[in-house]
Design a protein around this motif. Sequence first.
Motif: not given
Length: 82
Positions: A6, A17, A40-41, A43-46, A51
């Motif tokens: 990240k 991760l 990942l975007e 599930h992790h709000n980024w 990433w």
Amino acid sequence: MAHFAKISEDNKVLIVLTFNNSAMLDENGNESELIGQKYLEKHHNWPAEMWIQTSYNTCNGQHNSGGTATQRKLCRYWLYLG
């Protein structure tokens, strides 16, 4: 196991991760960094583009088990966890 770093806006690694490779397979069963980034975007709000897939088995362009590494992969020794 897939590893993704990240990245902050100033290009520092915030965290690395892992998740199951099966979460990033395309319709042909091939691993896709883009699918992993979108996962990942979600599930992790980024943002997906913040990433970057990395490898703990790669350094100096060589995979520990032989062969040439993908250029986008980060070398484990380059990761800054600060």
